[in-house]
Scaffold this active site. Structure first.
Site, mmCIF file in Angstrom:
data_model
loop_
_atom_site.group_PDB
_atom_site.id
_atom_site.type_symbol
_atom_site.label_atom_id
_atom_site.label_comp_id
_atom_site.label_asym_id
_atom_site.label_seq_id
_atom_site.Cartn_x
_atom_site.Cartn_y
_atom_site.Cartn_z
ATOM 1 N N SER B 135 30.145 91.901 37.686
ATOM 2 C CA SER B 135 29.386 90.803 38.296
ATOM 3 C C SER B 135 28.073 90.551 37.588
ATOM 4 O O SER B 135 27.457 91.466 37.035
ATOM 5 C CB SER B 135 29.087 91.120 39.765
ATOM 6 N N SER B 167 27.393 99.148 41.273
ATOM 7 C CA SER B 167 27.316 100.360 42.101
ATOM 8 C C SER B 167 27.262 101.583 41.212
ATOM 9 O O SER B 167 28.056 101.720 40.276
ATOM 10 C CB SER B 167 28.540 100.464 43.012
ATOM 11 N N GLU B 250 41.043 97.799 42.465
ATOM 12 C CA GLU B 250 39.860 97.912 43.306
ATOM 13 C C GLU B 250 40.201 97.582 44.764
ATOM 14 O O GLU B 250 39.882 98.330 45.682
ATOM 15 C CB GLU B 250 38.756 96.974 42.794
ATOM 16 N N SER B 378 35.088 88.940 48.189
ATOM 17 C CA SER B 378 34.658 88.653 49.566
ATOM 18 C C SER B 378 35.844 88.363 50.483
ATOM 19 O O SER B 378 36.963 88.116 50.013
ATOM 20 C CB SER B 378 33.721 87.443 49.565
ATOM 21 N N GLU B 380 36.442 85.733 52.022
ATOM 22 C CA GLU B 380 36.974 84.395 51.717
ATOM 23 C C GLU B 380 37.915 84.457 50.515
ATOM 24 O O GLU B 380 38.975 83.821 50.503
ATOM 25 C CB GLU B 380 35.820 83.421 51.434
HETATM 26 C C1 LIG Z 1 27.874 96.754 48.085
HETATM 27 C C2 LIG Z 1 28.318 96.022 46.885
HETATM 28 C C3 LIG Z 1 28.733 96.718 45.768
HETATM 29 C C4 LIG Z 1 29.142 96.035 44.627
HETATM 30 N N1 LIG Z 1 29.496 96.759 43.530
HETATM 31 C C5 LIG Z 1 29.827 96.110 42.391
HETATM 32 C C6 LIG Z 1 30.105 96.834 41.207
HETATM 33 O O1 LIG Z 1 30.070 98.053 41.191
HETATM 34 N N2 LIG Z 1 30.415 96.147 40.091
HETATM 35 C C7 LIG Z 1 30.473 94.795 40.059
HETATM 36 O O2 LIG Z 1 30.785 94.238 39.022
HETATM 37 N N3 LIG Z 1 30.204 94.064 41.173
HETATM 38 C C8 LIG Z 1 29.874 94.693 42.319
HETATM 39 N N4 LIG Z 1 29.581 93.962 43.451
HETATM 40 C C9 LIG Z 1 29.577 92.515 43.365
HETATM 41 C C10 LIG Z 1 30.660 91.796 44.142
HETATM 42 O O3 LIG Z 1 31.878 91.878 43.472
HETATM 43 C C11 LIG Z 1 30.197 90.348 44.320
HETATM 44 O O4 LIG Z 1 29.048 90.369 45.103
HETATM 45 C C12 LIG Z 1 31.239 89.513 45.001
HETATM 46 O O5 LIG Z 1 32.335 89.308 44.158
HETATM 47 C C13 LIG Z 1 30.676 88.160 45.447
HETATM 48 O O6 LIG Z 1 30.021 87.524 44.414
HETATM 49 P P1 LIG Z 1 28.554 86.921 44.618
HETATM 50 O O7 LIG Z 1 27.704 88.009 45.138
HETATM 51 O O8 LIG Z 1 28.154 86.279 43.362
HETATM 52 O O9 LIG Z 1 28.687 85.848 45.749
HETATM 53 P P2 LIG Z 1 29.185 84.353 45.558
HETATM 54 O O10 LIG Z 1 30.393 84.334 44.705
HETATM 55 O O11 LIG Z 1 28.058 83.485 45.155
HETATM 56 O O12 LIG Z 1 29.627 84.027 47.030
HETATM 57 C C14 LIG Z 1 28.723 83.550 48.040
HETATM 58 C C15 LIG Z 1 29.556 83.144 49.241
HETATM 59 O O13 LIG Z 1 30.416 82.075 48.881
HETATM 60 C C16 LIG Z 1 31.753 82.395 49.158
HETATM 61 N N5 LIG Z 1 32.596 81.809 48.121
HETATM 62 C C17 LIG Z 1 32.463 81.879 46.794
HETATM 63 N N6 LIG Z 1 33.461 81.257 46.177
HETATM 64 C C18 LIG Z 1 34.277 80.799 47.138
HETATM 65 C C19 LIG Z 1 35.494 80.068 47.142
HETATM 66 N N7 LIG Z 1 36.126 79.716 46.021
HETATM 67 N N8 LIG Z 1 36.032 79.772 48.325
HETATM 68 C C20 LIG Z 1 35.428 80.140 49.479
HETATM 69 N N9 LIG Z 1 34.292 80.808 49.545
HETATM 70 C C21 LIG Z 1 33.719 81.138 48.386
HETATM 71 C C22 LIG Z 1 31.805 83.898 49.128
HETATM 72 O O14 LIG Z 1 32.880 84.379 49.894
HETATM 73 C C23 LIG Z 1 30.483 84.271 49.730
HETATM 74 O O15 LIG Z 1 30.568 84.235 51.123
HETATM 75 C C24 LIG Z 1 29.164 94.632 44.611
HETATM 76 C C25 LIG Z 1 28.770 93.916 45.740
HETATM 77 C C26 LIG Z 1 28.344 94.599 46.866
HETATM 78 C C27 LIG Z 1 27.907 93.809 48.056
#
Ligand SMILES: Cc1cc2nc3c(=O)[nH]c(=O)nc-3n(C[C@H](O)[C@H](O)[C@H](O)COP(=O)(O)OP(=O)(O)OC[C@H]3O[C@@H](n4cnc5c(N)ncnc54)[C@H](O)[C@@H]3O)c2cc1C
Lengths: 370, 408
Positions: B135, B167, B250, B378, B380
């Site tokens: 990410s 993480s 994962e 997520s 979603e």
């Molecule tokens: C505790 C924790 C640990 C993590 N660990 C890692 C890690 O070790 N390595 C790593 O690479 N990543 C890690 N992540 C990242 C995680 O994979 C991302 O946070 C996640 O994929 C969501 O991306 P974003 O945060 O950019 O949110 P966004 O993609 O910006 O999403 C924001 C909101 O929009 C919604 N959304 C986005 N796109 C769509 C769609 N097409 N349709 C409907 N809804 C949508 C999402 O569901 C969410 O509610 C971690 C995240 C957390 C919270």
């Protein structure tokens, strides 16, 4: 450990699905709903001819000696095609009651008729909105039963009834009543699903026979087993309604694309799927607990029923919604599933009853990791 | 269908129990709600590593991995049995979920023989700890939007960019990193996967504090990190294919691993018996009873779902999309249970009066769960996966699908 079906069991499912698919179509379900005819005797006879009604009877009882898991498969396929047959009362309650609590004579005189589809034993465990053994006011004195049981599914179509009533000491037991005997008055009721007819039966000094092994614990066990199998019927129903709603969402266009492409629709279908799978996992555990006589059956039955009730209600209500105006019409399919879902809920009692059974069971169980 | 152990499984369970008895202590009440799953600091990492090394030495790590890579070659069902048994003991939080659950399987499928030998055994013993550098600030759900660049320089690659939410990056020795190698093609096509050494000075890691108070994830800055071509995992421009393997594993690891750990709904029965609601023990309150019963039913369903997934695996089926079911339902269940655990304190909801009291534990559950609902894809995104890959519904409209990344 193994949490899936065997190949032989998969074959059984295919055979059943084919046979039921020929007889119990949704068109048949619509016709029965319209005519109010209820009991689908053609499908029941076909099940008898195929030997399916004797599925869980031993060979000497006239059956094929299979077990609870095979019964679960039958349940699921019946649910999938909405067959209007007394599967739960007869095969999931009366048969196991006779097997576990009846006498040899009772078994000999009744099981063959059940396997052949001639004998229909309704189960009269409900009255006053509650279930035996907790709610029982019908009484038996000197082998004569008096009291009112309602609703009794297939009560008007049945030849016999398995009735919960208190004995002379006030203990709830199970009694067998021949419904052609004296003092039996049956009145058809108006259930939400007319393809699963229900009746009120009033017994007035009716001669009955005790199932000697029946006591409150046995009644509970019977309900637990029936709840597990009913969960499979509910899952079959929910899967079918999900499948037909998904198909509709792929075909029906709005704003230039299939409605299933819109997230509000797609995600709701995904939620249906997840709820159904959760229920299925619990039902698997229930089927195993029932088949193996595991002492976690009460817990397994309750969690299977709670998640199945939730899955069915969600899937059927949202199916109507996702069909739009058509979903609100009598001619469309979704309400058939909604109605059957409610009838399956009523028969063994809604969530409130099963939550209490679950907590009651767990109250004394050790709660640290076991 | 059989939820009881076969004779061989029972023997395996007895062996596992015997070893655990000799090497760990059973959980007691104080550890009922595990407040974190991943190790957070150096001390926890040291304990986790020690535990992992002991398990590896005795043959209890990476159970289902082939023997050639230090595994036990055990069946998925034996893995279930081990998880059940280990779950009964007070063992350190896990630091190897990513190495063993995500990186290992990805390397087994896409790695060269040299990579397999170099990486797999050390991931298993805990000697190396892995993190997942996928990410980025502008690419989470839409992971294929990553901007971290890797450019060829002779036989090397030079990588620059920023990762986030990584993480365990602050204690990891290695990372699996997705980078853009060709911006001239549409976004899914121009990516490549790399295996990097986190101790390289070109990588800077800064912990990020979470709503639960702790800091188990990080932002990671990569500034001209030079790696040899042998650090490439899978083909050039095939990074998306490799990433999909990691992501599938994962979802699978999260749903299977968490289902048997974490807070138990039954603990709410005990808590409700100790506190009052509307002037009587909360456990006599109808609403409280209903909520608890439903939590238990859902939690059981998740456990049994994970067993079903393991059964499919043991029949030789690849981990499918079923992982999405557990992934989707688990976070929300934890969140609701946490909220309810807090509410049981009535007007003292959320007010902890002593460290580690019931409120503190359920509050922590509640404040950790939102991370579960986002991490690993997520809620979603899981629904979309179920809708499209299981139910076959039409895909989302993707306006950027055929546009070169450089023109987005
Ligand atoms: C505790 C924790 C640990 C993590 N660990 C890692 C890690 O070790 N390595 C790593 O690479 N990543 C890690 N992540 C990242 C995680 O994979 C991302 O946070 C996640 O994929 C969501 O991306 P974003 O945060 O950019 O949110 P966004 O993609 O910006 O999403 C924001 C909101 O929009 C919604 N959304 C986005 N796109 C769509 C769609 N097409 N349709 C409907 N809804 C949508 C999402 O569901 C969410 O509610 C971690 C995240 C957390 C919270």
């Amino acid at each position: 450990m193994n949490f899936g079906f065997s190949e032989e069991q998969d074959t059984i499912r295919e055979t059943l699905a084919r046979m039921l698919g020929d007889h119990a179509t949704l068109e048949v379900a619509h016709n029965r709903l319209d005519s109010g005819e209820g009991f689908d005797t053609a499908t029941w006879s076909a099940l008898a001819e195929g030997g399916w009604l004797g599925l869980a009877m031993s060979e000497e009882e006239g059956g094929s000696g299979m077990g609870a898991v095979e019964l679960a498969i039958l349940a699921e396929e019946i649910g999938r095609c909405l067959a209007a047959v007394p599967f739960i009362p007869v095969l999931c309650m009366a048969v196991p009651a006779l097997q576990s609590a009846g006498t040899d004579d009772q078994r000999k005189s009744l099981l063959p008729g059940i396997a052949e589809g001639r004998t229909i034993i309704a189960t009269a465990l409900a009255e006053g909105g509650g279930l035996a053994p907790d709610t029982v006011s019908a009484k038996v004195t000197r082998d004569r039963l008096s009291g009112q049981k309602t609703p009794v599914t297939f009560g008007a179509e049945a030849t016999h009834a398995l009735v919960a009533a208190t004995d002379e000491e006030g203990t709830p037991r199970l009694y067998l009543a021949d419904l052609s005997a004296s003092g039996v008055t049956t009145r058809a009721l108006d259930p939400v699903d007319r393809t699963r007819p229900a009746a009120e039966i009033v017994f007035d000094n009716t001669p009955v026979e005790l199932l000697p092994g029946s006591d409150p614990a046995a009644i509970k066990r019977l309900l637990d087993g029936a709840a597990v199998l009913a969960a499979f019927e509910q899952i079959g129903l929910a899967e079918r309604v999900l499948a037909l709603t998904t198909a509709y969402a792929r075909e029906r266009h709005a704003f230039g694309r299939p409605i299933g492409g819109f997230q509000a629709v797609k995600h709701r279908l995904a939620d249906m799927f997840a709820k159904i799978e959760l229920a299925r996992s619990n039902a698997f555990f229930g089927a195993w607990a029932l088949a193996s006589g595991d002492n976690r059956l009460p817990e397994a039955a309750a969690v299977a029923r709670l998640t199945a009730l939730d899955a069915v209600q969600f899937a059927t209500e949202e199916s109507i919604q996702l069909h739009g105006g058509v979903g609100f019409t009598w001619a469309a399919n979704p309400h058939l599933f909604l109605r059957r879902g409610w009838q399956l809920k009523a028969e063994l009692g809604p969530t409130a009853i099963w939550r209490e059974r679950l907590l009651g069971h767990l109250a004394d169980a050790p709660r640290t990791a076991s | 269908m059989d939820f009881s152990d076969s004779p061989e499984e029972a023997a395996f369970r007895a062996k596992a129990r015997e070893w655990l008895d000799a090497n760990a202590t059973l959980r007691d009440g104080s550890e009922k709600v595990q407040d974190h799953f991943m190790a957070r600091d150096a001390d926890e990492v040291a304990r986790a590593r020690d535990w992992q090394a002991r398990k590896a030495e005795a043959g209890w790590a990476g159970l289902t991995w082939p023997r050639a890579f230090g595994g036990r070659g055990a069946t998925p069902i034996e893995q279930v049995i081990w998880n059940q048994e280990e779950g009964r003991y007070a063992v350190p939080p896990n630091a190897f979920l990513i190495g063993i659950g995500l990186v290992g399987p990805t390397v087994m499928i896409h790695g060269t023989e040299d990579q397999k030998t170099a990486i797999l055994p050390r991931a298993l013993t805990g000697e190396n700890i892995w993190c997942q550098l996928f990410s980025e600030p502008a690419a989470g759900s839409d992971l294929a939007g990553i901007r971290t660049r890797a450019r060829r320089d002779g036989n090397d690659w030079v990588i620059s960019g920023q990762k986030v939410w990584t993480s365990g990056a602050h204690y990891s020795s290695h990372g699996i990193l997705l980078a853009r190698t060709d911006p001239s093609v549409p976004k899914h096509k121009g990516m490549t996967m790399f295996l990097v050494d986190m101790s390289d000075p070109a990588i800077e890691t800064r912990p990020i504090r979470q709503i639960s108070g702790g800091a188990s994830f990080n932002e990671v800055f990569i500034d001209d990190l030079r790696v040899p071509d042998s650090a490439r995992l899978g083909g050039e421009s095939e990074g998306w294919k490799v990433a999909l393997t990691t992501l599938m594993n994962e979802r699978f690891s999260i749903s299977v691993g968490r289902a048997s750990g974490g807070a138990r709904a039954e603990e709410l029965i005990d808590l409700a018996a100790r506190v009052e609601r509307n002037g009587r023990p909360a456990i006599e309150d109808g609403e409280a009873r209903a909520r608890i019963a439903d939590f238990i039913a859902r939690q059981r369903g998740l456990e049994f779902t994970s067993y079903r997934v393991m059964t499919s695996l043991s029949r030789g089926e690849a981990p499918g999309e079923e992982g999405s079911i557990g992934k989707l339902l688990l976070g929300k269940l934890r969140q609701e249970m946490g909220a309810f655990g807090m509410e049981l304190a009535g007007t003292a909801a959320g007010v902890s009066t002593a460290a580690g009291d019931d409120t503190a534990r359920w509050r922590n559950e509640y404040l950790t769960a939102p991370g579960n609902r986002v991490a690993g894809g997520s809620d979603e995104i899981q629904r979309t996966i179920i809708g499209e890959r299981i139910l076959g519904l039409p895909p989302e409209i993707r306006v950027d699908k055929n546009v070169p990344f450089s023109e987005l």
